[in-house]
Design a protein around this motif. Structure first.
Motif, PDB file in Angstrom:
ATOM      1  N   VAL A   1      11.273  55.127  17.945  1.00 59.75           N
ATOM      2  CA  VAL A   1      10.692  54.250  18.570  1.00 59.75           C
ATOM      3  C   VAL A   1       9.569  54.659  19.605  1.00 59.75           C
ATOM      4  O   VAL A   1       8.302  54.311  19.945  1.00 59.75           O
ATOM      5  CB  VAL A   1      11.575  53.298  19.560  1.00 59.75           C
TER       6      VAL A   1
ATOM      7  N   VAL B   1      13.224  50.053  26.555  1.00 62.76           N
ATOM      8  CA  VAL B   1      13.813  49.850  25.332  1.00 62.76           C
ATOM      9  C   VAL B   1      15.333  50.590  25.479  1.00 62.76           C
ATOM     10  O   VAL B   1      15.160  51.827  25.634  1.00 62.76           O
ATOM     11  CB  VAL B   1      13.107  50.609  24.059  1.00 62.76           C
TER      12      VAL B   1
ATOM     13  N   ILE C   1       9.936  46.858  16.594  1.00 65.68           N
ATOM     14  CA  ILE C   1       9.700  46.882  18.174  1.00 65.68           C
ATOM     15  C   ILE C   1       8.119  46.892  18.585  1.00 65.68           C
ATOM     16  O   ILE C   1       7.947  46.224  19.490  1.00 65.68           O
ATOM     17  CB  ILE C   1      10.629  47.880  18.945  1.00 65.68           C
TER      18      ILE C   1
ATOM     19  N   GLY D   1      15.236  40.700  22.739  1.00 69.28           N
ATOM     20  CA  GLY D   1      14.114  40.772  23.700  1.00 69.28           C
ATOM     21  C   GLY D   1      14.047  39.525  24.586  1.00 69.28           C
ATOM     22  O   GLY D   1      14.963  38.553  24.724  1.00 69.28           O
TER      23      GLY D   1
ATOM     24  N   VAL E   1      14.119  45.187  25.958  1.00 68.95           N
ATOM     25  CA  VAL E   1      14.526  45.069  24.583  1.00 68.95           C
ATOM     26  C   VAL E   1      15.743  46.190  24.411  1.00 68.95           C
ATOM     27  O   VAL E   1      15.849  47.036  24.672  1.00 68.95           O
ATOM     28  CB  VAL E   1      13.378  45.860  23.762  1.00 68.95           C
TER      29      VAL E   1
ATOM     30  N   ILE F   1      18.794  43.152  17.817  1.00 66.83           N
ATOM     31  CA  ILE F   1      17.447  43.595  18.726  1.00 66.83           C
ATOM     32  C   ILE F   1      17.179  42.437  19.409  1.00 66.83           C
ATOM     33  O   ILE F   1      16.601  41.452  18.964  1.00 66.83           O
ATOM     34  CB  ILE F   1      16.453  44.006  17.572  1.00 66.83           C
TER      35      ILE F   1
END
Length: 449
Positions: free
Chosen positions: A78, A271, A444, A414, A424, A412
């Motif tokens: 990421v 994240v 992402i 958000g 996230v 995942i």
């Protein structure tokens, strides 16, 4: 030891002008030292941070662009993806280096995508991630081999389950799958015993450490990423539409089992890729409803290595029919020729959330567990000799469901789910997390940037 900082959220034109100002601010609460690295851009490690009392004194605040919490393979992927897209990324990890937990305690297998329900995140990200991972390894010189896999039925009662895997893999778009009669599979692998087998030619193995090291290097070399190890995120709170993170040096948190924040970060994007500790961390985010944090379950898996063999008994990966909580005690050969059997499944309890938060798990391998391995392995490898298994290592899977429960998909999560801007959460990123890592990062970046 020099005191330095990095301009996390500043544009390139302003960074030099404001660096001294930020240095003074960060220097009050943090001390950094350079880690040796072959990359021209240094990695910085937080050392000897001094906590500030939370009462009358104020801690330094810094606005940052993006924060990735957790430097496992998914967090690294990421961070790389965000940095290559021009985002200024700060990567925080409580450990002393990257990839020290689940990412370095697995089978190092590149999965094809045959085990997962169609249209699930695991299926989508495994298939897409496999394509991206093979391409990445080829382009960046990461040691890997597409050696193929045989999933074997050792009795007639297992054949329907093998047929189901063939169906799932086909539905998921896995190419090259082929059902083999037992004699065909045993012709490929003379040491093997089975009545039927599913051949997956797209499966392979990879040097996970080299892959992670490359991800770190690419993120750093982008000029947009900074790594801070020995750094724990104590908590967070939502304030004026942004997540505020409170961080400290890991050692001080561990010694007191509580933390005093040394720095407050105000990122545009967070994240949470904390792996085994992702749920425990999310529960520390004031403003995130606990109903959005799934329960945590932990399955330890032990590996044993094969000793006394002049050469590996198999050229391909050999997997039994999946079992509850895992894919069964399978055989893998790493890129150095070391033969490994495992992992098994042992459901374990976590003493408290702090233990999962700081990875305080028991990773020891009890040699007596080998007695459970021998009969399982001999179902497909009957010539395994007594005394040939030696304790290897263990890993722990971050599960979202427990014993006797169906396996869960990746989560995942958000703002559209939990309502917190810029947050996230990644929950339950177990196998095929390594294979899926680049696809998760791509998702992402596409969805949340």
């Amino acid at each position: 030891m020099s005191i330095v900082t990095n301009t996390f959220a500043l544009g390139a034109e302003d960074s030099k002008k404001k660096k001294k100002k930020m240095l003074a601010s960060l220097g009050r609460s943090r001390r950094w030292t350079r880690l040796s690295t072959r990359n021209p851009k240094p990695t910085w490690k937080l050392l000897q941070g001094r906590g500030l009392s939370g009462g009358a004194k104020t801690i330094a605040k810094e606005r940052v662009d993006a924060v990735v919490i957790g430097a496992g393979v998914v967090g690294l992927a990421v961070a790389r993806e965000l940095s290559l897209r021009g985002r200024e990324v700060l990567i925080l990890d409580a450990a002393s280096s990257f990839g020290t937990v689940t990412s370095s305690r697995n089978s190092e297998v590149i999965h094809a995508g045959i085990y997962y329900p169609p249209n699930s995140l695991k299926a989508k990200f495994c298939v897409r991630g496999r394509e991206l991972l093979y391409r990445y390894c080829a382009e960046h010189g990461i040691p890997h081999r597409k050696i193929g896999k045989l999933v074997v039925a050792t009795g007639s009662s297992e054949i329907p389950k093998l047929d189901l895997l063939m169906h799932l893999g086909t539905q998921n778009g896995v190419s090259g799958l082929r059902m083999l009669e037992g004699f065909e599979a045993m012709r490929m692998e003379p040491e093997l015993r089975c009545v039927k087998a599913l051949l997956s030619p797209e499966s392979g193995i990879v040097d996970t450490h080299s892959f992670m090291l490359s991800l770190v290097g690419q993120a750093e070399n982008s000029g947009h990423a900074t790594f801070s190890y020995n750094t724990v995120v104590l908590s967070g709170r939502v304030e004026e539409g942004k997540m505020h993170l409170f961080v400290a040096e890991s050692g001080s948190f561990e010694s007191r089992c509580e933390g005093v924040a040394e720095l407050e970060l105000i990122p545009n994007l967070v994240v949470n890729s904390a792996g085994l500790g992702a749920q425990a961390l999310a529960k520390r985010f004031n403003g995130l409803g606990h109903r959005f944090v799934p329960s945590s379950h932990y399955a330890r898996g032990c590996y044993f290595t094969l000793s006394g063999a002049k050469s590996p008994p198999f050229d391909k990966l050999v997997y039994p029919i999946p079992e509850e909580g895992g894919l069964g005690v399978h055989v893998t050969v790493d890129l150095n020729g070391l033969v490994k059997f495992g992992p098994d499944v042992e459901w374990i309890e976590c003493k408290d959330e702090t233990s999962s938060f700081l990875n305080k798990f028991d990773y020891g391998v009890n040699p007596q567990r080998a007695e459970r391995f021998y009969p399982e392995i001999r179902k497909y490898y009957p010539d395994l000799k007594d005394g040939s298994l030696e304790p290897g290592y263990s890993g722990i899977r971050p599960k979202l469901t427990g014993p006797k429960q169906p396996p869960a998909d990746f989560i995942i999560q958000g703002e559209e789910t939990h309502g917190v801007p810029g947050l996230v959460n990644l929950f339950g990123i177990e196998s095929p997390g390594l294979t899926s890592s680049l696809a998760i990062a791509e998702h992402i970046a596409n969805k949340f940037l």
